[in-house]
Design an enzyme around this catalytic site. Structure first.
Site, PDB file in Angstrom:
ATOM      1  N   ASP A 102       0.865  -1.181   0.000  1.00 36.26           N
ATOM      2  CA  ASP A 102       0.000   0.000   0.000  1.00 36.26           C
ATOM      3  C   ASP A 102       0.905   1.236   0.000  1.00 36.26           C
ATOM      4  OD1 ASP A 102      -1.832  -2.082   0.495  1.00 36.26           O
ATOM      5  OD2 ASP A 102      -3.093  -0.816   1.774  1.00 36.26           O
ATOM      6  N   LYS A 166      -6.811   3.507  -3.337  1.00 39.28           N
ATOM      7  CA  LYS A 166      -7.230   3.527  -1.936  1.00 39.28           C
ATOM      8  C   LYS A 166      -7.406   4.973  -1.493  1.00 39.28           C
ATOM      9  CE  LYS A 166      -5.226   2.219   2.592  1.00 39.28           C
ATOM     10  NZ  LYS A 166      -4.139   1.442   3.237  1.00 39.28           N
ATOM     11  N   LYS A 198     -10.285   0.577  -2.454  1.00 38.78           N
ATOM     12  CA  LYS A 198     -10.169   0.361  -1.012  1.00 38.78           C
ATOM     13  C   LYS A 198     -10.434   1.652  -0.252  1.00 38.78           C
ATOM     14  CE  LYS A 198      -6.870  -1.055   2.599  1.00 38.78           C
ATOM     15  NZ  LYS A 198      -5.540  -1.671   2.872  1.00 38.78           N
TER      16      LYS A 198
END
Length: 258
Positions: A102, A166, A198
């Site tokens: 991430d 995300k 996300k």
């Protein structure tokens, strides 16, 4: 998914959950306790999302055949480290057993109009974490604020081969919102690419999860949500998921820490 069934929503949310421990004072003991909660009587979460320094220990704890993936964060939380340092973080994390990276994009550079710095970062980390490692790009939408800028960040991430976009780190004042989610989902829809989404930060209840699932179905159609296309980044959501699946009353859910 039956959005009118709390248990159906809770079951889907469990399978799409990145159970997260990214507290500033996180310890290996607390991280491994989180890992131990990743599998329960109702199934397993999609992944645990933890600091890079704990990836090797989590990998050893889960073993080779675990259904739970290991996600970790790089360029986190501020998004302003040098590319070389972030590539080093990524390489070490993948070597330690991370399945998913991430990455916080250099969102301050994007606000300043410098798209190339953003592209360079994503491109370098993608090269350091090639498939089958999953690359999620954290846009920090609460700081980007402008819908056009959120859309542009999403476009750049997709163009540079991110697997997921995300919303946020969970470390700023405004994290995941349905407004930012809609913008990002519409970018995915327009792209035609098999890219995931996300939302992260502030998602705590099954009702919160239902709202995001409903939005996904509205924009991308029923059946789009799966662990391969959708994740929640949350530390507190598991408690309400389990309470729902166990038929515990709302009053007994208060005060649970997950």
């Amino acid at each position: 998914m039956d959005l009118n069934s709390p248990k159906a929503v809770a079951t889907a949310a469990l399978s799409c959950l990145d159970l997260t421990e990214l507290g500033d004072a996180a310890t290996q003991e607390a991280t491994l306790a989180l890992v131990d909660r990743a599998v329960n009587d109702f199934g397993s979460v999609a992944a645990v999302c933890i600091w890079p320094r704990f990836v090797a220990a989590a990998h050893a704890r889960l073993g080779q055949n675990s259904p739970v993936r290991i996600a970790t964060v790089v360029n986190f939380p501020f998004g302003d480290l040098p590319v070389e340092e972030v590539v080093g973080e990524t390489t070490r994390a993948v070597g330690d057993g991370a399945d998913e990276i991430d990455l916080v994009i250099p969102w301050k550079a994007l606000i300043a109009g410098d798209e190339e710095t953003v592209r360079d970062m994503i491109r370098a980390v993608r090269a350091a974490a090639p498939a089958p490692v999953t690359l999620k790009t954290i846009l920090e939408t609460g700081e980007l604020k402008d819908p056009a800028l959120i859309a542009r960040a999403s476009d750049i991430a997709l163009e540079e081969q991110a697997d997921f976009i995300k919303t946020s780190t969970g470390k700023v004042t405004v994290n995941a919102t349905l407004e930012a989610a809609r913008i990002m989902l519409e970018v995915i829809q327009r792209s035609g690419k098999a890219v995931g989404f996300k939302p992260a930060g502030g998602i705590r209840t099954v009702d919160d999860a239902r709202a995001y699932f409903a939005l996904c179905e509205e924009v991308l159609g029923a059946g789009w949500v799966s662990p391969g296309t959708f994740r929640f980044g949350a530390s507190g959501l598991l408690g309400d998921i389990l309470a729902t699946l166990e038929d515990r009353s709302p009053s007994t859910r208060q005060g649970e820490a997950y």
